[in-house]
Enzyme design. Structure first.
Site, mmCIF file in Angstrom:
data_model
loop_
_atom_site.group_PDB
_atom_site.id
_atom_site.type_symbol
_atom_site.label_atom_id
_atom_site.label_comp_id
_atom_site.label_asym_id
_atom_site.label_seq_id
_atom_site.Cartn_x
_atom_site.Cartn_y
_atom_site.Cartn_z
ATOM 1 C CD GLU A 91 37.768 -11.336 25.426
ATOM 2 O OE1 GLU A 91 38.612 -10.764 24.866
ATOM 3 O OE2 GLU A 91 37.780 -10.697 26.742
ATOM 4 C CG HIS A 104 34.890 -10.921 30.667
ATOM 5 N ND1 HIS A 104 35.815 -10.156 31.036
ATOM 6 C CD2 HIS A 104 34.790 -11.507 29.314
ATOM 7 C CE1 HIS A 104 36.639 -10.310 30.071
ATOM 8 N NE2 HIS A 104 36.107 -10.964 28.862
ATOM 9 C CG ASP A 155 34.684 -7.993 33.120
ATOM 10 O OD1 ASP A 155 35.535 -8.890 33.350
ATOM 11 O OD2 ASP A 155 34.383 -7.361 32.144
#
Ligand code: NAG
Ligand code: NAG
Ligand code: NAG
Ligand code: NAG
Ligand code: NAG
Length: 593
Positions: free
Chosen positions: A379, A308, A254
């Protein structure tokens, strides 16, 4: 006078308790095991299971009720006996003559794992050895692929003649046989023997036919927000196997850290790992994958991208590769990402793809057998890409402007390029890429960006959201992680609320074609090896029964005593599950509702 009498009894009991000659006992009343009104001594108890009085609740559950306390419940026929016999792990014999030769090493290993798991329940100090158990395993197929098409069904017949127990497990694949052995282990229970020692018993009769409802039954762990040592991951796999779960979704990287050793790109961990002791070596990864496979658990790797991603990607400019990630660590973070530190891969830098290709090449050495890679895809924060002059001008050169539509196009192309690279590295075009639901997977635009033959969508929306239904209608395959039920990190940060095992259990998935199954998600921001087990268990066991059996008419009150039994089984594997209720409630079922 009365008081004195009671005191005498209490003193007598206290003394006896010291000598361990009276026992906490259980009886079967209306198919429920409850504590007897008073403790009994062994002279009152008689033989190991006479008078329907039992020295452990586990032994009681084996014969009281018609489910033998199995977790998850079998989906086909289930008949169980009402008696048990003493047994010892050393009294099991296995016959594998009818196991297809290609599956024999696997099944042989499964029998060793079966015995290894039984020994903590009952070992040298276990004295009862009355019966011998002959287990005949039959497996038709030599195919050891573990994927969404694997046949996991099995039948288990257990019968007894005198003290000889015969078990026949028939399965199409080694994985079905493995599940049969898992069930067999649940047909045993610890007891306290008449001399106060420990013993093990096995049910005297069972006919079980079983197969799962959903082919994808998983748990996500996150080793990027906080590192988890290998032993914790292996223990978690033991827990999954015990619940017939078959996927460990490993969210490995991440924007906070990149803990995977990539031999061809050592800079990834040099820059991206939290510490030298917080790196999974290639050997560690191989060990985790093999450990899982031997237990019927696929380890599906997620390398989150293009968002991420930050840690590990910072070195590009220093060696002339340009920016591999943009907005890395940029502040104020909330203008560039959802959660600090920021970072998104740079989709217009060809070097980004070259490094990704090296990474894929390395991980495919370990995951070459696996036809699924999780690409992340969640995201993506468009203002990040929109803040990069390099990205904007590259888009302009291609005749794209700065509209949302064009950024989504760039994002979709990024994923398609990843799949192409994976195809090339694997020399096939059979890989399935999993991506999280996002802006890009909106039903009105997803078909412009993601090929439904190649992309599986993992939805992480609320129960009430129509998204899963709409994506199914379009023909996409789904893995469902219901956000307001199966997010195990909720209740530990912000305004999120904790989802109890009842919420978890009551969340039913659609059985429509295209629903591969689901996963609980143990996001790692606020979890450590010390709290991991209690966050995951027993809630992931609750999901296991939902995904394997999907019972229609079983309330949480009905399920609770069996789940309590499963907690105990996990304890023998070294897993410290959270409590379901005060133990009194387990000893007095249905009286705490
Ligand atoms: C196993 O294979 C044999 C021969 O191929 C076949 O006759 C039999 O039906 C198979 N058994 C099962 C349970 O499918
Ligand atoms: C298991 O038991 C059932 C019911 O008694 C029977 O129909 C079946 O043939 C048995 N299977 C094996 C492999 O013995
Ligand atoms: C139990 O098995 C033993 C050894 O295989 C055999 O000698 C004995 O006759 C069997 N007993 C019964 C009751 O079948
Ligand atoms: C941006 O491009 C899209 C087509 O890709 C077009 O529909 C839109 O009108 C353009 N917007 C601007 C402001 O040029
Ligand atoms: C990107 O930034 C430009 C300039 O601020 C703005 O006009 C455009 O709407 C932004 N695009 C998106 C998708 O936010």
């Amino acid at each position: 006078m009365k008081t004195v009498f009671f005191i005498c009894i209490l003193l007598a009991l206290a003394r006896k308790s010291h000598q361990a000659s009276f026992y906490r006992t259980y009886e079967c009343v209306n198919n429920l095991c409850q504590r007897t009104a008073r403790p009994l001594s062994f002279s009152e108890l008689g033989d190991i299971s006479s008078n329907n009085i039992y020295t452990t609740v586990a032994a009681c559950r084996l014969v009281c009720s018609n489910t033998a306390g199995l977790w998850p419940l079998p989906t086909g026929s289930l008949e169980t006996g009402t008696n048990y016999l003493g047994v010892h792990p050393s009294n099991f014999r296995f016959d594998m003559q009818d196991v297809a030769s290609g599956a024999r090493p696997f099944v042989s290993q499964s029998t060793n794992i079966f015995l290894d798991n039984l020994r903590p329940v009952c070992d040298e100090d276990c004295t009862m050895r009355q019966s011998t158990v002959m287990v005949h395993v039959k497996v038709n197929s030599s195919n050891l692929n573990l994927d969404w098409d694997t046949n996991e069904q099995y039948t288990l017949n257990l019968s007894t003649k005198g003290n000889n127990v015969t078990v026949i497990i028939v399965a199409m694949t080694a994985y079905g046989a493995r599940h049969g052995l898992e069930t067999l282990s649940q047909l045993t229970a610890p007891i306290i023997t008449p001399d106060g020692g420990r013993g093990l018993v096995i049910l005297d009769f069972a006919v079980i036919k079983d197969k799962p409802v959903f082919p994808h039954r998983g748990l996500l762990i996150d080793t990027a927000r906080n590192f988890l040592p290998v032993t914790d991951i292996l223990r978690t796999i033991d827990g999954l196997a015990s619940n017939k779960m078959n996927v460990l979704h490993w969210h490995a990287t991440d924007s906070q850290s990149f803990p995977l050793e990539i031999k061809s790109v050592p800079l990834m961990t040099e820059f991206g790992a939290y510490g030298l002791d917080k790196i999974y070596s290639a050997e560690d990864m191989a060990q985790i994958v093999m450990y899982g496979k031997a237990r019927g658990v696929r380890v599906i790797l997620e390398l989150d991208s293009p968002s991420h991603a930050g840690a590990g990607w910072e070195w590009g400019e220093s060696i002339g590769y340009g920016k591999l990630a943009v907005c890395a660590n940029q502040q104020p973070w909330n203008q560039f990402c959802i959660q600090p530190p920021c970072g998104q891969l740079n989709p217009v830098n060809l070097r980004t793809y070259r490094v990704l290709r090296s990474i894929y090449k390395d991980v495919l050495e370990i995951w070459g057998h696996e036809s699924v890679l999780h690409l992340g895809g969640d995201e993506v924060f468009l203002p990040c890409w929109n803040s990069s002059v390099e990205i904007i001008s590259a888009m302009q050169e291609r005749g794209m402007n700065r509209s949302e539509e064009d950024f989504l196009k760039l994002w979709g192309e990024f994923h398609s390029t990843q799949v192409q690279m994976l195809d090339q590295e694997r020399n096939s075009n059979s890989i399935s890429a999993i991506v999280w639901s996002s802006h890009l997977t909106s039903p009105d635009i997803i078909e412009n960006h993601l090929d439904k033959k190649r992309f599986v969508i993992q939805t992480w929306v609320e129960r009430s959201s129509p998204l899963p239904r709409k994506l199914l209608r379009l023909g996409y395959r789904l893995i469902v992680s219901t956000k307001d039920a199966w997010y195990l990190d909720h209740g530990f940060w912000g305004t999120t609320t904790y989802h109890t095992w009842r919420d978890v259990y009551n969340n039913r998935l659609s059985r429509q074609e295209g629903v591969l199954g689901g996963e609980t998600c143990m996001w790692g921001e606020y979890v450590s090896p010390g709290s991991l087990d209690a966050r995951i268990w027993p809630r992931t066991a609750a999901v296991a029964e939902r995904l394997w059996s999907d019972p229609q008419r079983i309330s949480t009150a009905d399920a609770e005593p069996r789940l309590e039994g499963q907690r105990k089984r996990l304890k023998y594997l070294g897993i410290s599950s959270d409590a379901l209720a005060p133990e009194w409630c387990a000893q007095h079922p249905r009286q705490c509702m």
